[in-house]
Design a protein around this motif. Structure first.
Motif, PDB file in Angstrom:
ATOM      1  N   ALA A  15     -82.943 -39.064 -32.583  1.00  0.00           N
ATOM      2  CA  ALA A  15     -82.465 -40.444 -32.502  1.00  0.00           C
ATOM      3  C   ALA A  15     -83.201 -41.047 -31.305  1.00  0.00           C
ATOM      4  CB  ALA A  15     -80.966 -40.468 -32.269  1.00  0.00           C
ATOM      5  N   LYS A  23     -83.156 -38.179 -28.457  1.00  0.00           N
ATOM      6  CA  LYS A  23     -82.213 -37.057 -28.533  1.00  0.00           C
ATOM      7  C   LYS A  23     -82.526 -36.293 -29.815  1.00  0.00           C
ATOM      8  CE  LYS A  23     -77.378 -35.904 -29.319  1.00  0.00           C
ATOM      9  NZ  LYS A  23     -76.095 -36.404 -29.769  1.00  0.00           N
ATOM     10  N   ILE A  25     -81.969 -34.027 -32.788  1.00  0.00           N
ATOM     11  CA  ILE A  25     -80.759 -33.598 -33.506  1.00  0.00           C
ATOM     12  C   ILE A  25     -81.097 -32.481 -34.504  1.00  0.00           C
ATOM     13  CG2 ILE A  25     -78.885 -34.342 -35.035  1.00  0.00           C
ATOM     14  CD1 ILE A  25     -79.221 -37.156 -33.705  1.00  0.00           C
ATOM     15  N   ASN A  45     -69.294 -30.206 -39.690  1.00  0.00           N
ATOM     16  CA  ASN A  45     -69.381 -31.561 -39.132  1.00  0.00           C
ATOM     17  C   ASN A  45     -70.303 -31.554 -37.921  1.00  0.00           C
ATOM     18  OD1 ASN A  45     -65.890 -32.066 -39.765  1.00  0.00           O
ATOM     19  ND2 ASN A  45     -67.580 -32.931 -40.897  1.00  0.00           N
ATOM     20  N   GLY A  46     -71.163 -32.568 -37.861  1.00  0.00           N
ATOM     21  CA  GLY A  46     -72.017 -32.722 -36.685  1.00  0.00           C
ATOM     22  C   GLY A  46     -73.211 -31.785 -36.638  1.00  0.00           C
ATOM     23  N   SER A  47     -73.492 -31.071 -37.758  1.00  0.00           N
ATOM     24  CA  SER A  47     -74.603 -30.102 -37.721  1.00  0.00           C
ATOM     25  C   SER A  47     -75.959 -30.760 -37.944  1.00  0.00           C
ATOM     26  CB  SER A  47     -74.367 -28.990 -38.748  1.00  0.00           C
ATOM     27  OG  SER A  47     -74.168 -29.542 -40.034  1.00  0.00           O
ATOM     28  N   GLY A  48     -75.972 -32.028 -38.363  1.00  0.00           N
ATOM     29  CA  GLY A  48     -77.248 -32.736 -38.510  1.00  0.00           C
ATOM     30  C   GLY A  48     -77.652 -33.069 -39.937  1.00  0.00           C
ATOM     31  N   LYS A  49     -76.736 -32.924 -40.896  1.00  0.00           N
ATOM     32  CA  LYS A  49     -77.073 -33.151 -42.306  1.00  0.00           C
ATOM     33  C   LYS A  49     -77.459 -34.605 -42.570  1.00  0.00           C
ATOM     34  CE  LYS A  49     -73.001 -31.789 -43.638  1.00  0.00           C
ATOM     35  NZ  LYS A  49     -72.445 -31.635 -42.263  1.00  0.00           N
ATOM     36  N   SER A  50     -76.597 -35.541 -42.105  1.00  0.00           N
ATOM     37  CA  SER A  50     -76.906 -36.968 -42.332  1.00  0.00           C
ATOM     38  C   SER A  50     -78.188 -37.352 -41.612  1.00  0.00           C
ATOM     39  CB  SER A  50     -75.772 -37.859 -41.809  1.00  0.00           C
ATOM     40  OG  SER A  50     -74.607 -37.637 -42.548  1.00  0.00           O
ATOM     41  N   THR A  51     -78.398 -36.770 -40.435  1.00  0.00           N
ATOM     42  CA  THR A  51     -79.616 -37.070 -39.681  1.00  0.00           C
ATOM     43  C   THR A  51     -80.843 -36.621 -40.457  1.00  0.00           C
ATOM     44  OG1 THR A  51     -78.412 -36.858 -37.602  1.00  0.00           O
ATOM     45  CG2 THR A  51     -80.815 -36.616 -37.498  1.00  0.00           C
ATOM     46  N   PHE A  62     -83.721 -43.071 -36.332  1.00  0.00           N
ATOM     47  CA  PHE A  62     -84.199 -41.688 -36.451  1.00  0.00           C
ATOM     48  C   PHE A  62     -85.706 -41.644 -36.708  1.00  0.00           C
ATOM     49  CE2 PHE A  62     -79.769 -41.888 -37.722  1.00  0.00           C
ATOM     50  CZ  PHE A  62     -79.221 -41.018 -36.796  1.00  0.00           C
ATOM     51  N   GLN A  94     -73.534 -42.274 -46.488  1.00  0.00           N
ATOM     52  CA  GLN A  94     -72.182 -41.737 -46.297  1.00  0.00           C
ATOM     53  C   GLN A  94     -71.233 -42.893 -45.971  1.00  0.00           C
ATOM     54  OE1 GLN A  94     -71.852 -39.104 -42.930  1.00  0.00           O
ATOM     55  NE2 GLN A  94     -69.802 -38.424 -43.473  1.00  0.00           N
ATOM     56  N   GLU A 163     -72.820 -37.233 -49.159  1.00  0.00           N
ATOM     57  CA  GLU A 163     -71.414 -37.091 -49.551  1.00  0.00           C
ATOM     58  C   GLU A 163     -70.991 -38.140 -50.587  1.00  0.00           C
ATOM     59  OE1 GLU A 163     -68.578 -36.402 -46.427  1.00  0.00           O
ATOM     60  OE2 GLU A 163     -70.142 -35.780 -45.044  1.00  0.00           O
ATOM     61  N   HIS A 201     -69.143 -31.740 -48.827  1.00  0.00           N
ATOM     62  CA  HIS A 201     -68.193 -30.852 -48.156  1.00  0.00           C
ATOM     63  C   HIS A 201     -67.235 -30.266 -49.182  1.00  0.00           C
ATOM     64  CE1 HIS A 201     -69.227 -31.445 -43.967  1.00  0.00           C
ATOM     65  NE2 HIS A 201     -69.217 -32.752 -44.122  1.00  0.00           N
TER      66      HIS A 201
HETATM   67  N1  LIG Z   1     -77.918 -42.475 -33.166  1.00  0.00           N
HETATM   68  C1  LIG Z   1     -77.475 -41.345 -32.601  1.00  0.00           C
HETATM   69  N2  LIG Z   1     -77.590 -41.158 -31.269  1.00  0.00           N
HETATM   70  C2  LIG Z   1     -77.148 -40.028 -30.683  1.00  0.00           C
HETATM   71  N3  LIG Z   1     -76.568 -39.012 -31.352  1.00  0.00           N
HETATM   72  C3  LIG Z   1     -76.421 -39.146 -32.675  1.00  0.00           C
HETATM   73  C4  LIG Z   1     -76.869 -40.301 -33.375  1.00  0.00           C
HETATM   74  N4  LIG Z   1     -76.600 -40.158 -34.689  1.00  0.00           N
HETATM   75  C5  LIG Z   1     -76.000 -38.948 -34.808  1.00  0.00           C
HETATM   76  N5  LIG Z   1     -75.887 -38.353 -33.599  1.00  0.00           N
HETATM   77  C6  LIG Z   1     -75.275 -37.033 -33.323  1.00  0.00           C
HETATM   78  O1  LIG Z   1     -75.999 -36.040 -34.014  1.00  0.00           O
HETATM   79  C7  LIG Z   1     -75.122 -34.993 -34.444  1.00  0.00           C
HETATM   80  C8  LIG Z   1     -75.321 -34.768 -35.935  1.00  0.00           C
HETATM   81  O2  LIG Z   1     -74.762 -35.886 -36.637  1.00  0.00           O
HETATM   82  P1  LIG Z   1     -74.850 -35.986 -38.221  1.00  0.00           P
HETATM   83  O3  LIG Z   1     -74.165 -37.243 -38.620  1.00  0.00           O
HETATM   84  O4  LIG Z   1     -76.261 -35.810 -38.644  1.00  0.00           O
HETATM   85  O5  LIG Z   1     -74.007 -34.692 -38.652  1.00  0.00           O
HETATM   86  P2  LIG Z   1     -73.452 -34.287 -40.091  1.00  0.00           P
HETATM   87  O6  LIG Z   1     -73.804 -32.846 -40.275  1.00  0.00           O
HETATM   88  O7  LIG Z   1     -73.907 -35.225 -41.136  1.00  0.00           O
HETATM   89  O8  LIG Z   1     -71.880 -34.409 -39.847  1.00  0.00           O
HETATM   90  P3  LIG Z   1     -70.632 -34.747 -40.847  1.00  0.00           P
HETATM   91  O9  LIG Z   1     -70.487 -33.561 -41.756  1.00  0.00           O
HETATM   92  O10 LIG Z   1     -69.486 -34.869 -39.895  1.00  0.00           O
HETATM   93  O11 LIG Z   1     -70.935 -36.026 -41.560  1.00  0.00           O
HETATM   94  C9  LIG Z   1     -73.718 -35.432 -34.052  1.00  0.00           C
HETATM   95  O12 LIG Z   1     -73.367 -34.799 -32.848  1.00  0.00           O
HETATM   96  C10 LIG Z   1     -73.850 -36.939 -33.847  1.00  0.00           C
HETATM   97  O13 LIG Z   1     -72.924 -37.448 -32.920  1.00  0.00           O
END
Ligand SMILES: Nc1ncnc2c1ncn2[C@@H]1O[C@H](COP(=O)(O)OP(=O)(O)OP(=O)(O)O)[C@@H](O)[C@H]1O
Length: 241
Positions: A15, A23, A25, A45-51, A62, A94, A163, A201
């Protein structure tokens, strides 16, 4: 050997803030998705899938900061979002953003899909939204179904679903699943088989999707891949270990 539709080699995604600070991810992501394949992406949750999906689509803020991403063998690592969309990538969000002032009809016209709007919106039970502004006051479930509808109108070859069934009621989950499956079964405008990378999920979408492989993402990288049902059952029993 056939060229993969999407290939990620040692990809990192960060990001990038307005001040240029980064940062990271996702890191060291390797993924090969061939034409016609449907892959599932699992992970806590928060593992980086959406990223990862946003990084493939090239969405702000991103950026792919290391490694390479290719689509049909062409390097897309540094392409703008619009160029990636033009190359045949589409993302169902999502949490879809509201587009005040842009009606569903206008959006369909902008992507050259006015002639398909009636059929697609009726099949998803969303024809009552045609004259509404996109995602303005849509219920949670309507917004998610609209994301599937948006991709059906756009018709990309590589469909990224974040999702698609979350927040959708039990009756409509089947409708969404069928719509996703119909979209993927139909070839794109160039006559090519479609492929998908789908975050889930709940696993509901596995009922409608003939997925070939599931990937498990932990702490920003893919740690294992395997048969989707087996991997899902393993996680349900043992957690993400
Ligand atoms: N723009 C951003 N700036 C800083 N950190 C970010 C940003 N976008 C996401 N993150 C962080 O990156 C990490 C991964 O987020 P992400 O949404 O990719 O996870 P995820 O696996 O899709 O989670 P979930 O299953 O909860 O949807 C999280 O800690 C989130 O807070």
């Amino acid at each position: 050997m056939t060229t993969p539709l999407l290939e990620l080699k040692n990809v990192s995604i960060a990001a990038v803030a307005d001040d240029g600070s980064e940062k990271t991810i996702c890191h060291d992501v390797n993924l090969t998705l061939n034409e016609g394949e449907r892959h599932i992406l699992l992970g806590p949750n928060g593992s980086g899938k959406s990223t990862l999906l946003a990084g493939i689509m090239g969405l702000h803020p991103f950026r792919i900061t290391a490694g390479t991403a290719t689509l049909r063998g062409e390097d897309i690592t540094d392409l703008e979002t619009e160029e990636r969309a033009h190359a045949g990538i589409g993302l169902a969000f999502q949490r879809p953003p509201a587009l005040a002032g842009v009606s569903v009809e206008r959006l369909a016209a902008a992507i050259g899909a006015s002639d398909r709007l009636d059929a697609v919106s009726e099949s998803l039970g969303l024809d009552h939204l045609d004259d509404r502004d996109v995602n303005c006051g849509f219920s949670g479930g309507e917004a998610k179904r609209f994301e599937v509808m948006k991709l059906a109108l756009q018709g990309p070859q590589l469909c990224l679903f974040d999702e698609p069934e979350s927040g959708v009621d039990l009756e409509q989950v089947g409708v969404v699943g069928r719509a996703v499956s119909e979209l993927l079964d139909a070839k794109d405008a160039e006559g090519r088989h479609r492929s998908a990378l789908v975050i889930t999920h709940t696993g509901f979408i596995l009922d409608s999707l003939d997925a070939t492989v599931a990937h498990l993402m932990v702490d920003g990288t893919i740690v294992s891949s395997g048969e989707p049902r087996a991997m899902f059952d393993h996680i349900r029993t043992n957690g993400y270990r």
